[in-house]
Design an enzyme around this catalytic site. Structure first.
Site, PDB file in Angstrom:
ATOM      1  N   ASP A  52     -24.928  10.483 -34.501  1.00 39.42           N
ATOM      2  CA  ASP A  52     -26.373  10.295 -34.717  1.00 39.42           C
ATOM      3  C   ASP A  52     -27.050  10.213 -33.359  1.00 39.42           C
ATOM      4  O   ASP A  52     -27.028   9.165 -32.712  1.00 39.42           O
ATOM      5  CB  ASP A  52     -26.629   9.019 -35.520  1.00 39.42           C
ATOM      6  CG  ASP A  52     -26.265   9.198 -36.976  1.00 39.42           C
ATOM      7  OD1 ASP A  52     -25.489   8.392 -37.510  1.00 39.42           O
ATOM      8  OD2 ASP A  52     -26.756  10.175 -37.585  1.00 39.42           O
ATOM      9  N   HIS A  83     -26.299  15.176 -35.165  1.00 42.62           N
ATOM     10  CA  HIS A  83     -27.520  14.995 -35.970  1.00 42.62           C
ATOM     11  C   HIS A  83     -28.623  14.652 -34.978  1.00 42.62           C
ATOM     12  O   HIS A  83     -28.724  13.509 -34.532  1.00 42.62           O
ATOM     13  CB  HIS A  83     -27.289  13.877 -36.982  1.00 42.62           C
ATOM     14  CG  HIS A  83     -28.482  13.566 -37.819  1.00 42.62           C
ATOM     15  ND1 HIS A  83     -28.513  12.454 -38.651  1.00 42.62           N
ATOM     16  CD2 HIS A  83     -29.681  14.164 -37.960  1.00 42.62           C
ATOM     17  CE1 HIS A  83     -29.685  12.415 -39.284  1.00 42.62           C
ATOM     18  NE2 HIS A  83     -30.408  13.436 -38.870  1.00 42.62           N
ATOM     19  N   GLY A 159     -32.902   6.429 -38.301  1.00 47.80           N
ATOM     20  CA  GLY A 159     -33.047   5.513 -37.174  1.00 47.80           C
ATOM     21  C   GLY A 159     -31.997   4.426 -37.139  1.00 47.80           C
ATOM     22  O   GLY A 159     -31.594   3.981 -36.067  1.00 47.80           O
ATOM     23  N   PHE A 160     -31.545   4.002 -38.329  1.00 42.29           N
ATOM     24  CA  PHE A 160     -30.605   2.881 -38.349  1.00 42.29           C
ATOM     25  C   PHE A 160     -29.583   3.043 -39.475  1.00 42.29           C
ATOM     26  O   PHE A 160     -29.871   3.658 -40.504  1.00 42.29           O
ATOM     27  CB  PHE A 160     -31.357   1.556 -38.548  1.00 42.29           C
ATOM     28  CG  PHE A 160     -32.383   1.305 -37.485  1.00 42.29           C
ATOM     29  CD1 PHE A 160     -33.699   1.721 -37.649  1.00 42.29           C
ATOM     30  CD2 PHE A 160     -32.022   0.703 -36.278  1.00 42.29           C
ATOM     31  CE1 PHE A 160     -34.648   1.528 -36.651  1.00 42.29           C
ATOM     32  CE2 PHE A 160     -32.959   0.507 -35.274  1.00 42.29           C
ATOM     33  CZ  PHE A 160     -34.281   0.922 -35.466  1.00 42.29           C
ATOM     34  N   GLY A 161     -28.410   2.468 -39.276  1.00 46.47           N
ATOM     35  CA  GLY A 161     -27.422   2.424 -40.347  1.00 46.47           C
ATOM     36  C   GLY A 161     -27.667   1.214 -41.231  1.00 46.47           C
ATOM     37  O   GLY A 161     -28.521   0.376 -40.941  1.00 46.47           O
ATOM     38  N   GLY A 162     -26.947   1.123 -42.320  1.00 44.39           N
ATOM     39  CA  GLY A 162     -26.983  -0.056 -43.175  1.00 44.39           C
ATOM     40  C   GLY A 162     -28.231  -0.209 -44.021  1.00 44.39           C
ATOM     41  O   GLY A 162     -28.511  -1.289 -44.552  1.00 44.39           O
ATOM     42  N   ASP A 192     -27.064  11.655 -46.161  1.00 48.05           N
ATOM     43  CA  ASP A 192     -26.772  10.710 -45.081  1.00 48.05           C
ATOM     44  C   ASP A 192     -27.698   9.513 -45.220  1.00 48.05           C
ATOM     45  O   ASP A 192     -28.919   9.644 -45.200  1.00 48.05           O
ATOM     46  CB  ASP A 192     -27.009  11.419 -43.734  1.00 48.05           C
ATOM     47  CG  ASP A 192     -26.816  10.497 -42.547  1.00 48.05           C
ATOM     48  OD1 ASP A 192     -27.092  10.945 -41.422  1.00 48.05           O
ATOM     49  OD2 ASP A 192     -26.422   9.332 -42.739  1.00 48.05           O
ATOM     50  N   GLY A 193     -27.051   8.332 -45.392  1.00 50.23           N
ATOM     51  CA  GLY A 193     -27.840   7.098 -45.445  1.00 50.23           C
ATOM     52  C   GLY A 193     -27.596   6.339 -46.728  1.00 50.23           C
ATOM     53  O   GLY A 193     -27.947   6.830 -47.806  1.00 50.23           O
ATOM     54  N   GLY A 194     -26.969   5.182 -46.603  1.00 42.13           N
ATOM     55  CA  GLY A 194     -26.728   4.343 -47.775  1.00 42.13           C
ATOM     56  C   GLY A 194     -25.664   4.889 -48.701  1.00 42.13           C
ATOM     57  O   GLY A 194     -25.573   4.510 -49.874  1.00 42.13           O
ATOM     58  N   SER A 215     -21.762   2.539 -42.517  1.00 39.13           N
ATOM     59  CA  SER A 215     -21.409   1.131 -42.757  1.00 39.13           C
ATOM     60  C   SER A 215     -20.452   0.962 -43.936  1.00 39.13           C
ATOM     61  O   SER A 215     -19.608   0.062 -43.919  1.00 39.13           O
ATOM     62  CB  SER A 215     -22.664   0.294 -42.973  1.00 39.13           C
ATOM     63  OG  SER A 215     -23.603   0.988 -43.729  1.00 39.13           O
TER      64      SER A 215
HETATM   65  C1  DX5 Z   1     -29.830   7.078 -39.982  1.00 34.62           C
HETATM   66  C2  DX5 Z   1     -28.389   7.361 -39.723  1.00 34.62           C
HETATM   67  C3  DX5 Z   1     -27.564   6.625 -40.758  1.00 34.62           C
HETATM   68  C4  DX5 Z   1     -26.104   6.650 -40.464  1.00 34.62           C
HETATM   69  C5  DX5 Z   1     -25.272   6.128 -41.614  1.00 34.62           C
HETATM   70  O1  DX5 Z   1     -30.607   7.680 -39.007  1.00 34.62           O
HETATM   71  O2  DX5 Z   1     -28.171   8.762 -39.815  1.00 34.62           O
HETATM   72  O3  DX5 Z   1     -27.837   7.190 -41.988  1.00 34.62           O
HETATM   73  O4  DX5 Z   1     -25.778   7.979 -40.255  1.00 34.62           O
HETATM   74  O5  DX5 Z   1     -25.874   5.033 -42.163  1.00 34.62           O
HETATM   75  P1  DX5 Z   1     -25.162   4.147 -43.298  1.00 34.62           P
HETATM   76  O6  DX5 Z   1     -24.623   2.940 -42.599  1.00 34.62           O
HETATM   77  O7  DX5 Z   1     -26.245   3.835 -44.268  1.00 34.62           O
HETATM   78  O8  DX5 Z   1     -24.062   4.975 -43.918  1.00 34.62           O
END
Ligand code: DX5
Length: 243
Positions: A52, A83, A159-162, A192-194, A215
């Site tokens: 990322d 990404h 921008g962020f994980g979790g 991607d995400g959650g 996460s």
């Molecule tokens: C957001 C990132 C997240 C990361 C994974 O910009 O791209 O989505 O890859 O995040 P989680 O922890 O939700 O899997």
């Protein structure tokens, strides 16, 4: 006879599901031990690695430069995808290809001339892919499906994980899958995400075959390998391809 073979080919294209890939985001990894973390992910059975890349402008966070990725390239022979959550992907693209990324994912929202940017990535020798933020409609990629190997549907705001999974994105995944099929383009669809045990089935059933998890992999009390195999099984079952 040709018509029958042609029709069979079309049917096979439409009905043959694309392989599931479980792809870790290294965002939640221990950055002080990134080399070992990459090797541990490879040992856990993931299919590709996603970095990322964030510039602090397109998203309110800052992460990897190309030199960090280059330093990890000889730790595994798995494909790397960058990404690019950055304002000016055209200026940086060649650096990430030189660093060893096989695929570059640019955001439609960051490209003034998306068609040209995707062509530029292909000319660099990498696989072009395009990402859509949650508020961006699927129609944004209608005229570039012939230029990409993959479309990434963000299931969180980048921008962020979790962050919590945005389930309404499943309709967009299905819409893009239908657009690609109708146009005869065999592309991968990534989310991607959650993504985790309670959300992956919905995304996969909607049409995603590349599933990025961060996460959720590190949260599994039974460890990375269990998390990867569990997610893979859930996705394959949802797509009707479990063995
Ligand atoms: C957001 C990132 C997240 C990361 C994974 O910009 O791209 O989505 O890859 O995040 P989680 O922890 O939700 O899997």
């Amino acid at each position: 006879m040709r018509d029958q073979a042609h029709l069979l080919g079309y049917v096979q294209h439409v009905t043959s599901p694309r392989p599931v890939a479980i792809i870790p985001s290294v965002l939640p990894a221990d950055f002080s031990r990134l080399g070992e973390e990459v090797e541990a992910l490879a040992a856990a059975g993931v299919d590709r690695l996603q970095f990322d890349v964030m510039d602090g402008r397109f998203v309110p966070n800052l992460t990897f430069g190309p030199d960090v990725i280059a330093s990890l390239r000889d730790r595994t022979d798995m494909p790397f995808e960058a990404h690019l959550m950055v304002e000016q992907p055209d200026q940086l693209a060649h650096r990430y290809v030189e660093a060893g990324c096989e695929m570059l994912i640019v955001h439609a929202e960051a490209c003034k001339h998306l068609h040209r940017t995707l062509g530029h990535i292909r000319e660099l020798g990498a696989q072009p892919a395009v990402a859509l933020n949650p508020s961006t409609p699927a129609t944004e990629v209608a005229h570039v499906l012939d230029l990409v190997d993959m479309v990434l549907v963000m299931t969180v705001n980048p921008g962020f994980g979790g962050q919590p999974y945005i389930s309404t994105m499943e309709a967009k995944v299905a819409e893009i899958a239908a657009m690609a099929t109708a146009a005869g383009h065999e592309i991968d669809i990534e989310v991607d995400g959650g993504i985790g045990p309670t959300t992956i089935s919905g995304a996969a059933a909607a049409g995603a075959n590349f599933l990025v998890a961060g996460s959720a992999l590190y949260r599994d009390p039974q460890g990375l390998a269990h998390a990867v195999s569990d997610l893979r099984q859930r996705a394959a079952t949802a797509r009707g391809t479990s063995t």
